[in-house]
Design an enzyme around this catalytic site. Structure first.
Site, mmCIF file in Angstrom:
data_model
loop_
_atom_site.group_PDB
_atom_site.id
_atom_site.type_symbol
_atom_site.label_atom_id
_atom_site.label_comp_id
_atom_site.label_asym_id
_atom_site.label_seq_id
_atom_site.Cartn_x
_atom_site.Cartn_y
_atom_site.Cartn_z
ATOM 1 N N HIS A 97 0.830 -1.205 0.000
ATOM 2 C CA HIS A 97 0.000 0.000 0.000
ATOM 3 C C HIS A 97 0.865 1.255 0.000
ATOM 4 C CE1 HIS A 97 -3.663 2.223 0.733
ATOM 5 N NE2 HIS A 97 -3.064 2.889 1.724
ATOM 6 N N PRO A 98 0.511 2.268 -0.760
ATOM 7 C CA PRO A 98 -0.580 2.328 -1.737
ATOM 8 C C PRO A 98 -0.065 2.047 -3.141
ATOM 9 C CG PRO A 98 0.192 4.536 -1.233
ATOM 10 C CD PRO A 98 1.104 3.596 -0.486
#
Length: 492
Positions: free
Chosen positions: A467-468
């Site tokens: 992430h992200p």
């Protein structure tokens, strides 16, 4: 397809027979002779040499209709994947410069692109690759001959130099890896005289991206053979990006005007109406033809498929004639992709050297289309999955997502989409994975390995995301098409 663009960028005597008689391997001059110095042929020859084989590779580039020729390395290195990806990168950088202002970069003055600077830099890189290939062949003791090869019999190859000098080479095994060349629609007046060739959507995308007025003429559908929902997203994005499309249109003729501009006449197959417009360049992207005609295959009885002109090959790349093998783009039913040719060539070399029996696996080969919004895929299209398993036999998980990079730049992400096609029953084995978005090739490459391990939908859900990233959206996907629910990803 046709793409239209408005912008301007400016040894001693013939019939002498020379016979190689070094007799390096006893009965024959070589263990292996490879005809074709593209990615596949080079990979095969180098692998064989590393396994102790005496190898020669023959490569000769017949100039194009426009007189263009290039060095060792084949289509991919010289006029395909490599220059295409670099030009695609040039276009992406143009978009990045526009985005940069939203990220606080103070950029004054108009942004413009200089074709000559880009072209020179890319050509210099390509030349370095040409030289690198020659050095690698020398280092691995592969004999490189810049001659046009053709078959005399199942153990003999004739080489013809540019100057018309002939030579004869004998080998235990002969491999054909000559690939293909672009087609011209010779039935259209002016097509050959005034047109050049390239890849339709990818080329149109980067030309648009560097600021050129570009139109793609499509007679039927885009990206034939690919998932058509994904193809629609690609062309929708390109349309919003500035590329023009003339759908369901067929070119009739190309005329050069006194001004030097090219006038294209075409018919709209929906209405039957005829249209004309002028362009600076016309690029044909109407398929490729295998380089088989000058090889002398008919004399030896090497079987070709009549419809395509490609060589009929077995699972082990064997042809209908013993000791003659073929692989890569020239093989019937084989993917026209550089990585498959490279891997198939290495496997073939290992088998011919007696070091392996492993065959090339042509299933679940990943690929990416480097359009402005990239499209990567591996496995079956939704259409093919339905055809094989039935509509009720598959489950399609999908999502529309917004790359984080698009948010601050306020870019439209309407076509950023992914879908995972699975068997509906049992462990829900993944049949196909499709992704449009930034760095699609990088995303798809990683997931492709999972296909070799029999990845299932539960494996996807068990994977922890990074992430992200855009790639993490694939391991979060949970909405099925069957449910009819909104598949738009919300939150971070």
């Amino acid at each position: 397809m046709a793409a239209f663009c408005r912008a301007r960028h400016r040894w001693k005597r013939t019939n002498c027979l020379h016979v190689l008689t070094r007799n390096l391997t006893g009965k024959y001059d070589y263990d292996l002779v490879v005809i074709g110095g593209g990615s596949g042929g080079l990979a095969c020859s180098k692998e064989a040499a590393q396994l102790g084989q005496k190898v020669a590779v023959l490569d000769y580039v017949e100039p194009s209709v426009k007189g263009t020729k290039w060095g060792l390395g084949g289509t991919c290195v010289n006029v395909g994947c490599i220059p295409k990806k670099l030009m695609h990168q040039a276009a992406l950088l143009g978009t990045a410069v526009k985005d940069a202002k939203k990220y606080g970069w103070q950029i004054s003055g108009p942004i413009c692109h200089d074709w000559a600077t880009m072209a020179e830099a890319i050509q210099n890189h390509v030349r370095s690759l040409n030289w690198g290939h020659r050095v690698q062949l020398q280092d691995k003791k592969v004999k490189y001959l810049n001659v046009k090869g053709s078959l005399v019999d199942k153990h003999t190859v004739k080489g013809l130099s540019k100057a018309g000098k002939e030579m004869i080479l004998t080998a235990k095994n002969i491999v054909i890896a000559t690939g293909g060349r672009p087609n011209y629609p010779t039935n259209i007046p002016g097509a050959v005289e005034h047109g050049i060739t390239n890849v339709a959507l990818e080329c149109a995308g980067f030309l648009t991206g560097i600021g050129l007025d570009t139109t793609v003429m499509v007679r039927s559908i885009a990206l034939r053979g690919f998932d058509q929902q994904m193809a629609g997203l690609v062309t929708d994005y390109m349309d919003a990006y500035g590329t023009k499309f003339a759908w369901m249109c067929v070119p009739k003729r190309v005329d050069k005007l006194s001004s030097g501009a090219l006038q294209v006449t075409w018919t709209d197959t929906h209405t039957g109406n005829e249209h004309k417009d002028t362009y600076d360049s016309v690029l044909w992207a109407v398929g490729r033809a295998p380089e088989t005609k000058a090889l002398g295959l008919d004399k030896l009885g090497v079987q070709l498929r009549k419809e395509t002109g490609k060589i009929v090959v077995g699972a082990d790349e064997s042809t209908s004639v013993p000791n003659i093998y073929a692989f890569g783009d020239i093989g019937e039913g084989r993917p026209e992709l550089t990585p498959t040719a490279i891997k198939a060539g290495k496997f073939l070399a290992r088998r011919l050297a007696g070091h392996s029996t492993e065959l090339m696996n042509y299933d679940n080969v990943p690929t990416t289309v480097f359009t402005p919004l990239e499209y990567g895929c591996v496995g079956l299209s939704e259409e093919e999955a339905e055809k094989r398993h039935g509509k009720d036999g598959i489950e399609v998980y999908h999502a529309f997502y917004k790359p984080l990079e698009f948010s601050v730049a306020e870019r439209d992400a309407s076509q950023c989409y992914l879908k995972v096609i699975c068997e509906r029953g049992g462990d829900q084995k993944i049949l196909g994975l499709h992704f449009t978005g930034p760095n699609a090739g990088e995303v798809t490459q990683g997931f492709a390995m999972g296909f070799q391990c029999g990845a299932t939908y539960s494996h996807l859900l068990q994977t922890v995301g990074i992430h992200p990233t855009c790639a993490e959206e694939l391991i979060k996907v949970s909405i099925t098409k069957r449910s009819g629910l909104d598949a738009t990803v919300t939150g971070c």
